[in-house]
Design a protein around this motif. Structure first.
Motif, short mmCIF file in Angstrom:
data_model
loop_
_atom_site.label_atom_id
_atom_site.label_comp_id
_atom_site.label_asym_id
_atom_site.label_seq_id
_atom_site.Cartn_x
_atom_site.Cartn_y
_atom_site.Cartn_z
N MET A 246 18.03 44.56 51.30
CA MET A 246 17.13 44.50 52.46
C MET A 246 16.79 45.88 53.00
O MET A 246 15.77 46.07 53.65
CB MET A 246 17.69 43.60 53.55
N TYR A 247 17.63 46.85 52.71
CA TYR A 247 17.34 48.19 53.21
C TYR A 247 16.29 48.90 52.36
O TYR A 247 15.82 49.97 52.69
CB TYR A 247 18.62 49.03 53.28
N ALA A 422 21.80 42.07 69.83
CA ALA A 422 23.06 41.88 69.12
C ALA A 422 23.27 42.92 68.02
O ALA A 422 24.39 43.12 67.57
CB ALA A 422 23.11 40.47 68.54
N LEU A 423 22.22 43.58 67.58
CA LEU A 423 22.35 44.54 66.49
C LEU A 423 22.61 45.96 66.97
O LEU A 423 22.87 46.86 66.18
CB LEU A 423 21.06 44.54 65.65
N GLU B 54 27.82 30.67 66.14
CA GLU B 54 28.25 32.02 65.79
C GLU B 54 29.54 32.46 66.47
O GLU B 54 29.58 33.50 67.15
CB GLU B 54 27.12 33.03 66.06
N ARG B 112 29.45 42.37 65.78
CA ARG B 112 28.32 43.10 65.21
C ARG B 112 28.45 43.22 63.69
O ARG B 112 27.48 43.06 62.97
CB ARG B 112 28.22 44.48 65.85
N LEU B 115 27.42 40.20 61.85
CA LEU B 115 25.98 40.01 61.96
C LEU B 115 25.24 40.87 60.94
O LEU B 115 24.31 40.42 60.27
CB LEU B 115 25.56 40.42 63.37
N LEU B 116 25.67 42.13 60.83
CA LEU B 116 25.02 43.03 59.89
C LEU B 116 25.24 42.54 58.46
O LEU B 116 24.35 42.60 57.62
CB LEU B 116 25.56 44.45 60.04
N ASN B 119 22.90 39.65 57.70
CA ASN B 119 21.45 39.88 57.70
C ASN B 119 20.93 40.40 56.38
O ASN B 119 21.29 41.37 55.87
CB ASN B 119 21.06 40.86 58.82
#
Ligand code: SF4
Lengths: 552, 119
Positions: A246-247, A422-423, B54, B112, B115-116, B119
């Motif tokens: 994704m990056y 949240a990120l 979550e 966090r 979550l990363l 994603n």
């Protein structure tokens, strides 16, 4: 303004009702969160740090007063009485309840608003020049082409699952107010020597982890081939963009790895095979869309308004506002009015329900029913008569909306950062507020001149820090808030990426460092150089020395 | 030492796990001492997927006599946004909120990191 027809309205109502069913199935346990998440995201509903966030699309940043009032009503009824305008000219509500979302979408649909293209790996809401239809320097109305692109891209089956999200910007003016070169595709409308309307097509710009300034893939694409050509670009990207990482999935990475010449060759090869006549818009359809943006009924007025001139001479606040927040209008006797959402202590981009309603009223009464959102998180009343400026200014001032700081040091872009997102690594809003406190003198701000500070709470760069004259990026050092400063970026027609200043700074050093940077600039600037010009002339060294002097 | 947090499904509100369900304030959160208790709490929260969403565990440690989240992000989440002091959990006020707001230091949080990763 483009108004949705029966088909559009039915589609929005259907979509809201479909989502109502999906929410009910999620709440009853019929579907899991993994199944539901992509569905809610397609409807603009994210889960943030404290609550759900609903992102509502403002197509090419254009709002009617009726729509703005509906947004105010949603914020009051379903949120905490405010909304947050973003760098993509959308609006976000930060305290939304899942159970309310179907009702909200229903209410928005009644005024032609929705959350389509605000999430997911599709073509996102299109950014256009917020001064479209008002500025004298445009060769055509970019909203026409933005609406063409909107209709083409909405639910486009081939481009609904791209390797990654995809952002367009459209401008028709040599002065770029859209950050076109920081978009996946930036389109600049121009006439060639023969007077033919066309686009300079730029591709592969973007921010995030690997920032790139877009390269020109075509100097002059005849305007009537826009859709077939961008379809060819998207097709090459869709086939070869990296889905494994994704990056590396944005088009900028593909363009950089192939090189612009090879990428152009591939696009041209695909374009040659496309049935262009099937995809390019027929002239009748273009005319239908163009009619929605037909020139407004401006009054014939003298270029100078004695009323305004007299008021301005007697009212220093109005004079300052006029110096900083007005832009020339193409029609004599009118001005473009920037409404700053960056009052001292305010959260950049936030507007309360009352403020939105006031701007809607002013838009209706004084701006021919038109309000715009800028990527700098401000609003615009694009068509105000000079005669009406004293009244508009007074009304804005009473609602704390007349801060005279457009493009000045306190007109800071800040993403929601760790306060909501949240990120995030670190906060952005409070950094903007702290910097604002260092520059409370409006005289000093005017003396400093144009200075664009942009803050992102993480490398996703929603705050456009890479293209800030001063860019501030929240980074994570063992879970503590640190900030990496960059200098010399620009998102305008002279686009460039900022250069790193030095090691990241702790939270409580950032505002002071910005003050030091500004003082350094003032001490070395020549003539009326902007901060950016001075930086480009002298380089990073004097700034670095000043900020890190006490660290040695 | 860990506590567990999640968002309530129906309204997104932040909750902390205590005795098998979500409570509103961090001060009421149950603390899980060993990894068996932590894993059990996480499994239990995950199984209540029509109530919370979550869920994740985060570190807590003693500071000034009370337990607080080690990570600044988790403290901010337990308090509310710093730009709007009347929004979020902090609106309730009281000495427990004040103590949380006074805590210092930072650390990473699985909130966090997970979550990363996802994603
Ligand atoms: S830049 Fe990062 S912290 Fe800021 S809104 Fe975007 S994802 Fe969130």
């Amino acid at each position: 303004m483009y108004l949705y027809d029966e088909i559009d309205r039915d589609m929005l109502a259907d979509r809201a009702s479909e989502f109502r069913g999906q929410v009910a199935r999620r709440l009853s346990g019929e579907i899991t969160e993994d199944q539901f998440k992509p569905l809610r995201l397609m409807n603009g509903l994210y889960l943030q740090l404290h609550a759900y966030m609903l992102r509502v699309s403002v197509p090419y940043g254009s709002l009617s007063p009726v729509q703005l009032r509906a947004l105010a009503a949603v914020s009051r009824k379903y949120d905490k009485g405010y909304g947050h305008f973003t760098t993509r000219t959308n609006i976000q509500f930060h305290w939304i309840k899942l159970k309310d979302t179907p009702d909200i979408l229903d209410e928005l649909a009644t005024v032609g608003l929705h959350a389509i293209q605000t999430s997911g790996n599709c073509i996102r809401n299109i950014t256009a020049d917020p001064y479209a239809g008002a500025t004298a320097d445009e060769v055509d109305d970019p909203r026409v082409w933005s609406e063409v692109l909107r209709q083409w891209s909405t639910f486009h089956p081939e481009f609904s699952f791209l390797p990654r999200k995809f952002k367009f910007a459209v401008t028709a003016s040599p002065k770029d107010r859209t950050a076109a070169k920081a978009h996946d595709i930036g389109l600049v409308l121009r006439r060639n020597r023969d007077g033919v309307l066309g686009f300079e097509v730029m591709v592969g710009g973007g921010m995030g982890r690997t920032p790139h300034i877009a390269s020109t893939i075509r100097e002059h694409l005849p305007a009537d081939h826009l859709l077939s050509y961008v379809e060819a670009v998207l097709r090459v990207y869709n086939r070869h963009g990296r889905r494994d990482n994704m990056y590396k999935a944005r088009i900028k990475i593909l363009v950089a790895s192939l090189g612009i010449d090879e990428f152009r060759r591939q696009v041209d090869a695909v374009w040659a095979l496309i049935e262009q006549g099937e995809i390019d818009l027929p002239p009748s359809e273009l005319a239908r869309i163009r009619a929605a943006f037909a020139p407004l009924n401006f009054e014939s007025l003298p270029a100078i308004s004695p009323t305004f001139e007299a008021e301005r001479a007697n009212n220093p606040a109005l004079a300052r506002f006029a110096r900083n927040n007005l832009r020339p209008h193409k029609q004599p006797g009118y001005a473009i009015v920037e409404v700053s959402l960056k009052a001292p202590g305010a959260t950049p981009g936030d507007a309360t329900a009352e403020q939105m309603e006031l701007i809607a009223d002013l838009g209706e009464r004084y701006s021919l029913g038109d309000v715009r959102v800028t990527h700098a998180q401000n609003l615009v009343l694009p068509h105000v008569k000079l005669d009406d400026l004293p009244a508009v200014h007074a009304a804005l001032a009473a609602a704390k909306l007349a801060t005279p700081n457009i493009d000045l040091v306190t007109d800071i872009i800040a993403c929601p950062g760790l306060d909501y997102c949240a990120l995030a690594n670190a906060r952005a809003i409070s950094v903007a507020q702290d910097i604002g406190e260092k520059f409370t003198s409006p005289d000093k701000a005017e003396l400093i001149g144009e200075l664009k500070i942009k803050i992102s709470g993480c490398i996703n760069a929603c705050g456009h820090h890479h293209v800030g004259h001063i860019g501030i990026l929240g980074v994570d050092k063992k879970g503590e808030e640190f900030y990496q400063l960059t200098l010399g970026g620009s998102g305008a027609e002279d686009a460039s990426l900022g250069e790193m200043l030095g090691p990241a700074l702790a939270y409580d050093r950032v505002a002071g460092a910005v003050e030091t940077l500004v003082d350094t600039y003032l001490s070395v600037r020549v003539g009326d150089e902007r901060f950016l010009d001075t930086f480009r002339r002298v380089g990073v060294a004097p700034f670095k020395e000043a900020v890190y002097a006490d660290a040695h | 030492m860990k506590a567990l947090s999640a968002n309530r499904l129906i309204d997104g509100d932040v909750v902390f796990w205590s005795n098998g369900s979500g409570v509103d304030q961090f001060s009421k959160a149950e603390l899980f001492y060993d990894s068996a208790a932590q894993d059990a709490a996480l499994e239990q929260a995950k199984s209540q997927f029509t109530t919370v969403v979550e869920p994740y565990l985060f570190d807590v440690a003693k500071q000034g006599g009370i337990f607080v989240p080690v990570s600044y992000r988790e403290r901010l989440r337990a308090l509310g946004p710093t730009n709007e002091p009347t929004h979020g959990k902090q609106a309730q006020g009281g000495h427990e909120i004040a103590a949380l707001a006074k805590a210092v230091g930072g650390g990473h949080t699985s909130g966090r990191i997970d979550l990363l990763r996802k994603n």
